[in-house]
Motif scaffolding. Structure first.
Motif, PDB file in Angstrom:
ATOM      1  N   SER A  61      53.663  47.990  25.600  1.00 50.07           N
ATOM      2  CA  SER A  61      52.155  47.902  26.531  1.00 50.07           C
ATOM      3  C   SER A  61      51.346  47.589  25.669  1.00 50.07           C
ATOM      4  N   SER A  89      51.083  51.604  30.931  1.00 51.19           N
ATOM      5  CA  SER A  89      50.097  52.188  29.524  1.00 51.19           C
ATOM      6  C   SER A  89      50.903  54.118  29.345  1.00 51.19           C
ATOM      7  N   PRO A 296      54.402  46.896  34.244  1.00 52.66           N
ATOM      8  CA  PRO A 296      52.122  46.882  34.460  1.00 52.66           C
ATOM      9  C   PRO A 296      51.874  47.766  35.473  1.00 52.66           C
ATOM     10  N   THR A 310      47.616  45.504  32.593  1.00 51.69           N
ATOM     11  CA  THR A 310      47.386  47.197  31.898  1.00 51.69           C
ATOM     12  C   THR A 310      46.167  47.350  32.096  1.00 51.69           C
TER      13      THR A 310
END
Length: 580
Positions: A61, A89, A296, A310
């Protein structure tokens, strides 16, 4: 007794079941299915051949590279680890009461894997890395989640080799929680440049560079363990091709042996104090080539496409998605009218230096865009979108025949990417599309496209992608003479002409015939003049839609360089072109 039964029923959580039609309607609308659906259609489980029970989360990420997205997880699975990549995240993925967006195992026969929310797994080890300090940062919530993960007994592996100044870099906020810091200094270790690491006395230095500077270290932290490394590729294995020279094979074999030893030491120590979470928390995975396993967590559902991203994604990039992607979609569809799919396009915004991927083998289709700048986002989106657009269908509403140019291949995607980039950069308007004038040289123009397609050894000797450069020269010169309508008309002619044999792989002669019919002129002399070894000098009499055609020689001069990029609107591709 009756009252007691009512109490039990009230306390028990009822799981809703979903019909095939409900699931289909959801993903056609761009809706992520609720958790109940994942109980009915769980993701395909990761099952290493030598399962050691260790769950490993590979974080992409903060920097998405194919080495970590598609390389490291399978590599770790070969060693028995249940490794999956994650684009979400870290605080969301590590929340034991939270959920992750994944692809569900819904209809394998038809390759349909819709997105759904899945209860979070538990992990033994987290791997995180970042090279570019301009990529999405480690948020305060993520740093806190990783500290708590390690404190509670988890293991953490941090890798990087910063490509610019470390001042203000969020990864050092993460490292500082554990008494470590990456510096701007470099030291060579095992033949590679590592970032020098500063660590306090709670760390055990595992390796020092040639100048005696720490480059790898480990420590325990409360109930957990951490290893920190100054080189992001120290356990990335080099692929060895059969065509490689003996010297190259020996070099890569040596690198792999070194990295194997480091990998065994690293993951052996990180998993030493761990216990398997068993079947209940066995992670799921996505199909090959996808951006998961975990996607995400945020989304924007626009007309025709859904974007996943994200929270730490740059605001300008998110705004580009909202305002420019619909414009780009409309423009490419105007240049190359295609039958829209009944479902939206799913876009994944990923952090990194550029690139992307397109998944068309299973549904919903997904397009990954790896970029941290607006220009890259626009170009990659245009490229990946074009991969999905085949052009005007035939009377059956289908595409037919596979051109040796590859109907929706790299040359095709790059062609429309170049036009879109010229829309946003006025300097490119003064040059041919994709700067293909730079390919108007013997190095490219002497390539025999027919032989390039049919002779792998010849293609290797020419160089990968050289056919794209030559294709762009051809297509630019076609734009110069016939305008922009010729391209969608060519595809429509192809799909119509081969409608009864849709799986047919076309020869170069058949493709040049299709193109000749599309422009109304014989292109055989032109293709032969640019060194394509066609089996005849002229198109000759050909039949199309019951009509016999004898076409005049094309007006293209093979000796002149290509002209400027043409962004003009197309005309009616269903009718013969009007001569300029």
């Amino acid at each position: 007794m009756f009252a007691a039964l009512l109490l039990v029923a009230a306390c028990a959580k009822e799981t809703r079941t979903f019909t095939y039609e409900e699931v289909t309607e959801a993903w056609h609308k761009g809706t992520t299915l609720p958790v109940d659906a994942s109980a009915q259609f769980p993701p395909k489980p990761v099952k290493p051949a030598k399962d050691n029970g260790m769950n490993v989360l590979v974080d992409v990420s903060h920097q998405c590279t194919f080495a970590y997205l598609w390389g490291m997880p399978p590599q770790l699975r070969e060693d028995g680890y249940r490794a999956i990549p994650s684009m979400a995240s870290l605080d969301k993925v590590l929340d034991e009461d939270g959920v992750s967006r994944m692809r569900l195992q819904f209809d394998e026969e038809n390759n349909i894997y819709p997105f759904g929310w899945v209860p979070n797994y538990k992990y033994n080890i987290v791997v995180t890395q970042q090279l570019d300090r301009n990529a999405p940062g480690y948020t305060e919530a993520e740093c806190k989640a990783l500290e708590e993960f390690v404190a509670d007994g988890g293991s953490l592996f941090i890798l990087t080799n910063p490509q610019s100044s470390v001042e203000g870099w969020s990864m050092n906020n993460l490292a500082a929680q554990f008494g470590a810091k990456y510096t701007d200094k470099q030291d060579k270790y095992k033949g590679f440049n590592y970032a020098v690491i500063e660590v306090d006395d709670k760390w055990e230095v595992l390796a020092k560079g040639e100048n005696g500077q720490p480059v790898r270290a480990r420590r325990t932290y409360k109930d957990g363990r951490i290893i920190i490394s100054g080189y992001s590729e120290e356990i990335h294995f080099e692929e060895i091709h059969d065509q490689a020279s003996d010297e190259e094979k020996a070099r890569k074999t040596g690198i792999n042996k070194t990295r194997r030893a480091i990998a065994d030491q690293t993951f052996g120590w990180l998993s030493e104090n761990q216990k398997s979470f068993g079947e209940k928390y066995r992670p799921g995975q996505s199909g090959w080539g996808g951006g998961g396993a975990i996607y995400p967590e945020l989304e924007t559902n626009l007309d025709g496409f859904v974007v996943y991203y994200t929270p730490n994604m740059d605001e300008k990039l998110k705004q580009t998605v909202v305002t420019e992607m619909p414009r780009i979609t409309k423009q490419i569809m105007a240049w190359h009218p295609s039958t829209p799919t009944p479902e939206p396009m799913y876009l994944l915004l990923a952090a990194g230096g550029g690139g992307g991927w397109a998944v068309n083998a299973y549904k919903p289709k997904e397009n990954g865009i790896i970029s941290t700048d607006i220009e890259g986002l626009i170009g990659i989106y245009a490229h990946e979108l074009a991969h999905t657009l085949g052009g005007p269908a035939n009377a059956k509403g289908e595409k037919a025949g596979e051109s040796p140019f590859h109907n929706q291949g790299e040359a095709h995607a790059g062609w429309f990417q170049g036009k879109i980039m010229a829309m946003y950069d006025s300097a490119l308007l003064e040059r041919p599309n994709r700067d293909c004038h730079l390919n108007f040289t013997p190095e490219y123009m002497d390539i025999d496209l027919k032989r390039y397609t049919n002779d792998a050894a010849y293609a290797d000797s020419c160089g990968k992608g050289k056919d794209w450069g030559k294709s762009w020269v051809i297509w630019q010169k076609m734009d110069d003479v016939y305008g922009t309508t010729w391209y969608p008309r060519w595809r429509h002619i192809q799909y119509t002409r081969w409608m009864e044999t849709p799986e047919k792989v076309l020869t170069w002669e058949e493709t040049v015939e299709d193109m000749s019919i599309a422009v109304g002129e014989d292109l055989f002399p032109f293709f032969r003049a640019i060194n394509t070894s066609l089996d005849r000098e002229k198109c000759g009499e050909i039949e199309f839609n019951g009509e016999k055609l004898t076409l005049p020689v094309a007006r293209i001069d093979a000796t002149t360089p290509p002209g400027k990029v043409n962004l003009s609107n197309i005309g009616d591709w269903s009718k013969p072109l009007e001569k300029k």
